[in-house]
Write an enzyme that holds these catalytic residues in place. Structure first.
Site, PDB file in Angstrom:
ATOM      1  CB  ALA A  55      -5.478  -0.109   0.781  1.00 43.24           C
ATOM      2  CD  GLN A 203       3.372  -6.573  -4.233  1.00 41.11           C
ATOM      3  OE1 GLN A 203       4.231  -6.110  -4.817  1.00 41.11           O
ATOM      4  NE2 GLN A 203       3.207  -6.656  -2.812  1.00 41.11           N
ATOM      5  CG  ASP A 244      -1.142   0.350   0.830  1.00 42.21           C
ATOM      6  OD1 ASP A 244      -0.394   0.776  -0.197  1.00 42.21           O
ATOM      7  OD2 ASP A 244      -1.600  -0.328   1.079  1.00 42.21           O
ATOM      8  CG  ASN A 254       1.300   3.041  -3.443  1.00 41.96           C
ATOM      9  OD1 ASN A 254       0.337   2.344  -3.078  1.00 41.96           O
ATOM     10  ND2 ASN A 254       1.781   2.985  -4.603  1.00 41.96           N
TER      11      ASN A 254
END
Ligand code: MRU
Length: 363
Positions: A55, A203, A244, A254
Site C-alpha cells: 500500500a 509475497q 491496505d 489486508n
C-alpha cells in the site's frame, strides 16, 4: 535498507532527473533488477503489474506518476487524466487515493508552468514522509516485542508470525509490520519470524523471506495453512501484519488469508497486531466488510506458479488440471474485534473508533 551492503530505497528519482527508478519486485528473490519509469503509462503499468506493490509504495509510485504525467503535459486535462489513470490501477489500498488527492489538491490551483516542480517536490515529500511514518511504527511497536522478550527465559526467542510482505519492499523504506521486527532484532532481542508464503503471488516466500535474509533476521517460511497449527502449539508469540485499508472503526483489510490468521490467533489467545501508517486509514469508512473494494486479480495467478529452475532460468508452470476454474480474491477484511491493537506512527491504538480518533484528533 541495505542491498548488497548499499542503502537502497524501493523508489528514487533517476540521476539524470528525467525518470523514476524502482526495484522490479516481480524478479525477486532470484534476481535484483531495477526498472525505469519515464511516463504516466510506465507508472500505471508498474503498479498494475505489481513491479511495485504494498500500500505505501503504491501511493508513493502514484505520486511520482503524477509528476511524470505533468512533465509531459501540465494542463488541467492532463492532471485529471493522470489522477483517473493511476486511481484505476488497483482498487484496495487507500494510500493510492490519498497520494493522488494530495498531489492534485496542491498542484491544481497553480499555474500550469509551475506544476511540474511542485509535483516533484510533493513526490519526494510523500516518500520521505513514508520513511518517517514507518520509523514511528518501529518506535511504537518495539515495546510490544520487548515485553514478550522480558517474559521469556534468557536466550529464548520471540516468535513473530507475519503474512504477505509488509516489509521495506512494500513501502519506500523500513516497512510497516517489519519495522518493529527490525528494531527488535537490531536491539539484540533474540527473534524468529514465521513467514506465511502468501499464495497466490507468494509475497511472503519471495519478498519477506528475501528481506529478512538480507538483514540477518532468523526466519522460516511456512505454508499459509500452517499458522493455526503453530499457534495451537505455543509456537507464535504475536502476529504482526500490514494493511491496505483500515476503517475509522478498526476493521482491517489486508492480503487474502489475513482474516484466517486473525481467527486462529483469537482462538489461541495470540496477540494480533496491525501496523498501519495513517495514510492507510480510511477515515470515511466504518464497515470494512461492506465498504472496502476487494481486488479480484487474474485467475492465472492461482492456476500457475513461478519459480527458478535448476539451470537458473525462471519458469511459470501450470498447477491445475486444464479446464478447472480458479478465482483470485486478493484481499480480505479482518473485523476490529479480532485485532488486539493497531500500531501507528503515533502509538498503539485499540481497534475501535474512539481509540483511533484519540490518536488522530484532527480526523
Ligand atoms: O497485493 P500486494 O502485494 O500489494 O499486497 C500487500 C499487502 O497486503 C500488504 O500487507 C499491505 O499492502 C501492507 S504493506 C506495508
Amino acid at each position: 535498507m541495505n542491498v548488497h551492503g548499499r542503502p537502497t530505497r524501493t523508489i528514487w528519482p533517476s540521476a539524470d532527473g528525467t525518470a523514476v527508478e524502482i526495484i522490479d519486485q516481480t524478479r525477486l528473490p532470484h534476481e535484483f533488477v531495477t526498472a525505469r519509469l519515464a511516463t504516466l503509462d510506465d507508472a500505471a503499468h508498474a503498479i498494475r503489474a505489481m513491479f511495485v506493490r504494498g500500500a505505501p509504495l503504491i501511493g508513493a509510485t502514484a505520486g511520482w506518476g503524477m509528476w511524470l504525467a505533468l512533465r509531459a503535459d501540465p494542463s488541467d486535462a492532463a492532471l485529471a487524466h493522470a489522477h483517473a489513470t493511476l486511481l484505476a490501477t488497483r482498487p484496495t489500498a487507500v494510500n493510492l487515493r490519498w497520494a493522488l488527492d494530495r498531489v492534485r489538491a496542491e498542484v491544481a490551483p497553480l499555474a500550469p508552468a509551475t506544476r511540474v516542480t511542485a509535483a516533484r517536490r510533493l513526490a519526494i515529500e510523500i516518500c520521505d514522509e513514508d520513511v518517517g511514518l514507518n520509523r514511528g511504527i518501529a518506535t511504537a511497536g518495539l515495546p510490544l516485542i520487548e515485553a514478550i522478550a522480558a517474559s521469556k527465559k534468557p536466550g529464548e526467542r520471540v516468535n513473530v508470525l507475519t503474512h504477505c510482505n509488509a516489509g521495506w519492499l512494500a513501502t519506500v523504506d523500513v516497512g510497516t509490520a517489519t519495522a518493529p521486527i527490525y528494531a527488535a532484532h537490531d536491539s539484540g532481542i533474540p527473534l524468529h519470524v514465521w513467514v506465511d508464503e502468501t499464495r497466490p503471488r507468494n509475497q511472503g516466500a519471495s519478498l519477506t523471506a528475501w528481506e529478512l535474509l538480507n538483514h540477518g533476521v532468523p526466519h522460516t517460511v511456512i505454508a499459509d495453512n500452517a499458522g493455526g497449527h503453530l499457534m495451537q502449539h505455543g509456537l507464535v508469540d504475536l502476529v504482526i501484519v500490514g494493511t491496505d485499508r483500515t476503517t475509522a472503526t478498526g476493521d482491517v483489510c489486508n492480503k487474502i488469508g489475513t482474516y484466517l490468521k486473525a481467527l486462529a490467533a483469537h482462538d489461541n489467545g495470540v496477540p494480533f497486531y496491525v501496523a498501519a501508517p495513517s495514510p492507510s486509514i480510511d477515515w470515511t469508512l466504518h464497515d470494512g466488510r461492506r465498504e472496502i473494494p476487494i481486488e479480484e486479480r487474474d485467475a492465472r495467478e492461482v492456476s500457475h506458479i513461478s519459480g527458478r529452475l535448476p539451470d537458473g532460468n525462471t519458469a511459470n508452470v501450470a498447477l491445475l488440471p486444464e479446464g478447472s476454474a480458479a478465482a483470485n480474491y486478493a484481499f480480505d477484511v479482518t473485523p476490529a474485534r479480532l485485532v488486539t491493537g493497531i500500531i501507528t506512527e503515533r502509538g498503539v491504538a485499540a481497534a475501535n473508533a474512539a481509540a483511533l480518533k484519540k490518536l488522530f484528533p484532527e480526523q
